[in-house]
Design an enzyme around this catalytic site. Structure first.
Site, mmCIF file in Angstrom:
data_model
loop_
_atom_site.group_PDB
_atom_site.id
_atom_site.type_symbol
_atom_site.label_atom_id
_atom_site.label_comp_id
_atom_site.label_asym_id
_atom_site.label_seq_id
_atom_site.Cartn_x
_atom_site.Cartn_y
_atom_site.Cartn_z
ATOM 1 N N CYS A 2 1.132 9.988 -41.651
ATOM 2 C CA CYS A 2 1.168 11.276 -41.571
ATOM 3 C C CYS A 2 2.254 12.268 -42.292
ATOM 4 C CB CYS A 2 1.014 12.280 -40.693
ATOM 5 S SG CYS A 2 -0.272 11.787 -39.437
ATOM 6 N N ARG A 27 1.842 6.591 -47.821
ATOM 7 C CA ARG A 27 1.952 6.748 -47.302
ATOM 8 C C ARG A 27 1.201 6.084 -46.265
ATOM 9 N NH1 ARG A 27 7.054 9.580 -45.333
ATOM 10 N NH2 ARG A 27 6.234 9.765 -43.356
ATOM 11 N N TRP A 76 -3.350 10.201 -40.733
ATOM 12 C CA TRP A 76 -3.418 9.000 -40.858
ATOM 13 C C TRP A 76 -3.659 8.717 -38.710
ATOM 14 C CZ3 TRP A 76 -1.351 4.612 -37.443
ATOM 15 C CH2 TRP A 76 -1.910 3.197 -38.104
ATOM 16 N N ASN A 112 3.440 14.900 -37.682
ATOM 17 C CA ASN A 112 4.224 13.519 -38.186
ATOM 18 C C ASN A 112 4.534 13.289 -36.198
ATOM 19 O OD1 ASN A 112 4.267 11.376 -38.977
ATOM 20 N ND2 ASN A 112 5.706 11.555 -40.420
ATOM 21 N N GLY A 113 3.967 11.613 -36.270
ATOM 22 C CA GLY A 113 4.666 11.423 -35.199
ATOM 23 C C GLY A 113 3.622 11.467 -33.610
ATOM 24 N N GLU A 508 6.137 -13.788 -46.367
ATOM 25 C CA GLU A 508 6.013 -12.676 -47.227
ATOM 26 C C GLU A 508 4.839 -12.970 -48.142
ATOM 27 O OE1 GLU A 508 6.982 -9.553 -46.943
ATOM 28 O OE2 GLU A 508 6.825 -8.705 -49.209
ATOM 29 N N LYS A 512 1.692 -10.764 -48.758
ATOM 30 C CA LYS A 512 1.437 -9.753 -49.879
ATOM 31 C C LYS A 512 -0.380 -10.236 -50.297
ATOM 32 C CE LYS A 512 3.967 -7.651 -50.381
ATOM 33 N NZ LYS A 512 4.813 -7.901 -49.857
ATOM 34 N N GLU A 515 -2.463 -8.509 -47.748
ATOM 35 C CA GLU A 515 -2.479 -6.842 -47.015
ATOM 36 C C GLU A 515 -3.229 -6.413 -48.429
ATOM 37 O OE1 GLU A 515 1.430 -4.821 -47.076
ATOM 38 O OE2 GLU A 515 2.220 -6.271 -47.817
ATOM 39 N N HIS A 531 -0.606 -28.781 -36.576
ATOM 40 C CA HIS A 531 -0.570 -28.591 -35.041
ATOM 41 C C HIS A 531 -1.719 -28.053 -34.653
ATOM 42 C CE1 HIS A 531 2.610 -31.174 -34.147
ATOM 43 N NE2 HIS A 531 3.316 -31.120 -34.929
ATOM 44 N N LYS A 630 2.458 3.207 -45.303
ATOM 45 C CA LYS A 630 4.274 2.299 -46.440
ATOM 46 C C LYS A 630 5.062 2.848 -44.774
ATOM 47 C CE LYS A 630 6.893 1.836 -49.761
ATOM 48 N NZ LYS A 630 6.085 0.122 -49.918
HETATM 49 C C1 G6P Z 1 4.947 -1.318 -43.627
HETATM 50 C C2 G6P Z 1 5.051 -1.923 -44.940
HETATM 51 C C3 G6P Z 1 5.364 -2.972 -44.604
HETATM 52 C C4 G6P Z 1 7.146 -2.939 -44.454
HETATM 53 C C5 G6P Z 1 6.975 -2.327 -43.186
HETATM 54 C C6 G6P Z 1 8.475 -2.007 -42.668
HETATM 55 O O1 G6P Z 1 4.229 -2.152 -42.624
HETATM 56 O O2 G6P Z 1 3.889 -1.512 -45.249
HETATM 57 O O3 G6P Z 1 5.581 -3.164 -46.438
HETATM 58 O O4 G6P Z 1 7.273 -3.790 -44.736
HETATM 59 O O5 G6P Z 1 6.071 -1.326 -42.840
HETATM 60 O O6 G6P Z 1 8.653 -0.642 -43.984
HETATM 61 P P1 G6P Z 1 10.620 -0.129 -43.491
HETATM 62 O O7 G6P Z 1 10.244 1.032 -44.211
HETATM 63 O O8 G6P Z 1 10.850 -0.727 -42.363
HETATM 64 O O9 G6P Z 1 10.490 -1.238 -44.348
#
Ligand code: G6P
Length: 635
Positions: A2, A27, A76, A112-113, A508, A512, A515, A531, A630
């Site tokens: 949010c 976000r 959200w 938010n929370g 990673e 990428k 997502e 395995h 985000k």
């Molecule tokens: C979310 C984002 C990721 C990020 C993760 C941790 O899932 O989409 O891209 O790596 O949070 O976020 P931070 O702000 O703690 O790096």
């Protein structure tokens, strides 16, 4: 997660609020809403599901909501599906279907929370005659404030404080009280909120990007504190209701960082900002020794120095073990870092997902430090992991991108990446900046602990300094990856394999891809695929091998061959000049030669580009993928 905004001043609020919400879109959200005081003392609430443009259209770009004080929200969904009733703002009274309005707007708020004990509070309020129209925990928080406000006939700050004592959970709340037109009230615990002020206007938002166009002067409101915002004036209060003073800070981020600057997507822009993000991050721990300050980037000069960021050599020397705690991509950085720190500095490193770490028995070795890595500095699990470590008396270091964020403020020591604002949900420049900083940390740690000699140290510093230029040349060659992504746009599964640090980079790369392209992908330690998972390989399944660790190259190539024999199309990302590479692979992506310890930072770039172009080929929303946020500020 949010986003909240608030504005009070002397010009129309709705447009400014919508603009702020647009800046917070990154976000992640699934509905949005606004509440603005009309000049006649009434308050108007408008909500819309889906994209912010629906709310913009519904309010005629804010013009249908006159008034110079208001609050806004992008939601959200956590409690209750994303529909209009659950969208914020929420109010004191019930929703009247006949008039599409609320029966009582004495208190209006956005949140938010997560309020953890909302069910118990809702039952109590129902016993007192409250009727709930939504499934949200937020409505309970707002009605709890309303309950105290009316029952004890107290002012907004006292009512908010009573609510804060009563609720469990996390919140950044922005509230308006109909009896106090032109004023916004705020309360915070464990969720991000920043308050800004200019000559005759005041702002409130989940992060600074929403207000950078208007002011850089901000206050970081603390946990269990409340605020009262009037035009150009802010007052803070503690839980007793006593006024407290909070120092004003200045945001140094460049507003341009939150704009696309001609790129089609933020993600592409941010990938192109990587050379500068890595350069600026390394620059913060690079010191010249002999010549002019500018000479530190010239060949052979410069040394790493963490004392300027609070980590002098004596501190580094005293570190005998490390636990790295993080979530998502930041956890992947930790995974890569562990190999480099263990190899160079020869201390044991454990890497933990913050969401797991916080609930396990923590057995910290002597002289250990906990390094919490987080772009936003607000991820709920990472923040809690930091707090638990501190409570246990373990030394903590935060590695964070956002100035003034919760982790930055609470960690014993703080290392900043200098990536600037990152808007695309899929992180790129913050990830590489984090990796560059942990590499530099590992090199200095190894040198201070006398695990590498001076020549090796100097060589590594040179290698680190060459990373920004290597990144530039990698980005220049993106055309081939675009072709590859288009060829495999329709594929069902993809696999990433590697050993050692290459495995961490594969994690990673796989994230990428999935997502933002919604393509199923998994990353495996190369020796582990057989395995079980190898049964998923079919004719044409892409398997991407990361091959930057020379001593492990032949092993991973053998694993790629196992996949190829079963029909896979094998792709390799490598810095190696080894005939085996061309022999075995169907498609080779070369990265510039650098020391193997630091090659992961380069190998990840083609993987970022692969994710990006796969998403574009599939016509998806690259910057705002479905269901994701985000900054994950709930656990
Ligand atoms: C979310 C984002 C990721 C990020 C993760 C941790 O899932 O989409 O891209 O790596 O949070 O976020 P931070 O702000 O703690 O790096």
């Amino acid at each position: 997660m949010c986003g909240i905004v608030g504005f009070t001043g002397h010009r129309p609020a709705a447009g400014i609020l919508l603009e702020g919400l647009a800046k917070l879109e990154y976000r992640g959200y699934d509905s949005a809403g606004l509440a603005v005081y009309g000049g006649d003392g009434s308050v108007h609430v408008v909500k819309a599901t889906g994209k912010l443009k629906n709310l913009i259209e519904k309010t005629d770009n804010g013009r249908s909501l006159p008034g110079s004080c208001g609050i806004g929200h992008t939601r959200w969904a956590t409690h209750g599906e994303p529909n209009e009733k659950n969208a914020h703002p929420h109010v004191s009274g019930g929703f009247r279907e006949d008039s599409s309005d609320y029966s009582d707007t004495a208190v209006i708020g956005v949140h938010n929370g997560i309020i953890e004990n909302y069910e118990e509070l809702r039952e109590k309020l129902q016993r007192h005659g409250y009727v709930f129209y939504s499934d949200t925990d937020t409505e309970v928080a707002i009605k709890t404030v309303d309950y105290y406000y009316k029952k004890y006939k107290i002012g907004p700050i006292d009512a908010i404080n009573r609510m804060m004592v009563r609720v469990r959970g996390s919140y950044a709340l922005a509230l308006m009280f109909q009896d106090y037109p032109g004023e916004i009230y705020a309360a915070r615990k464990d969720s991000p909120m920043i308050i800004g002020v200019s000559d005759d206007e005041s702002f409130l938002a989940s992060d600074a990007t929403a207000m950078l166009g208007y002011t850089r002067e901000v206050y970081y409101i603390g946990n269990l504190q409340a605020a009262r915002l009037l035009p150009g004036e802010v007052h803070f209060f503690d839980l007793n209701g006593d006024e407290i003073s909070i120092p004003k800070a200045e945001v140094t981020w460049d507003e341009k960082g939150a704009e696309k600057n001609g790129y089609e997507h933020f993600m592409m822009k941010e990938m192109h900002e990587q050379p500068e993000a890595v350069r600026a991050t390394l620059d913060s721990v690079l010191r010249e020794e002999r010549m002019s300050p500018a000479a530190k980037w010239s060949f052979g000069a410069g040394t790493l120095d963490f004392s300027g960021v609070g980590l002098p050599d004596e501190y580094l020397e005293s570190i005998d073990a490390m636990t790295i705690v993080a979530c998502g991509s930041a956890w992947h950085v930790g995974m890569a870092a562990q190999y480099v720190i263990e190899e160079l500095a020869e201390i044991p490193v454990r890497v933990e997902l913050a969401s797991e770490y916080r609930y396990r028995k923590i057995l910290s070795p002597a002289n250990a430090v906990v390094l919490v890595i987080s772009q936003s500095g607000e991820t709920a699990d990472s923040l809690e992991a930091l707090r638990i470590s501190k409570q246990m008396g373990i030394r903590t270091i935060g590695l964070v991108n956002v100035e003034g964020s919760s982790i930055a403020r609470e960690a014993d020591k703080i290392l900043y990446t200098k990536a600037g604002p990152e808007i695309a949900v899929a992180t790129t420049k913050a990830y590489t900046a984090q990796l560059a900083l942990v590499y530099a940390f590992a090199v200095r740690l190894a040198f201070v602990k006398k695990k590498i000699d001076e020549d090796t140290y100097r060589k590594y510093v040179q290698e680190l300094k060459s990373l920004p230029d290597h990144l530039t040349s990698l980005l220049d060659g993106k055309g081939r990856i675009q072709w590859l992504a288009a060829k495999y746009a329709g594929t069902k599964d993809a696999f990433f394999i590697g050993r050692g640090q290459d495995y961490a980079i594969g994690l990673e790369g796989s994230l990428k891809l999935k997502e933002i392209s919604y393509m199923h992908s998994e990353a495996y330690a190369a020796g582990e695929l057989k395995h079980g998972t190898i049964s998923l390989i079919e004719d044409g399944t892409p398997v991407i091998g990361i091959l930057t660790q020379e001593r492990l190259l032949e092993k991973t190539i053998s694993n790629l061959k196992e996949c190829k024999t079963r029909g896979a199309y094998v792709i390799g990302i490598t810095n190696a000049e080894n005939p085996l590479v061309e022999e075995c692979l169907d498609f080779v992506l070369r990265i510039p030669a650098t020391d193997d310890h630091f090659a992961g930072l380069l190998a990840v770039v083609p993987l970022q580009l692969l994710g990006y172009y796969s998403s574009v080929s599939r016509g998806l929303d690259v910057d705002k993928p479905r269901n994701l946020a985000k900054s994950v500020t709930v656990e």
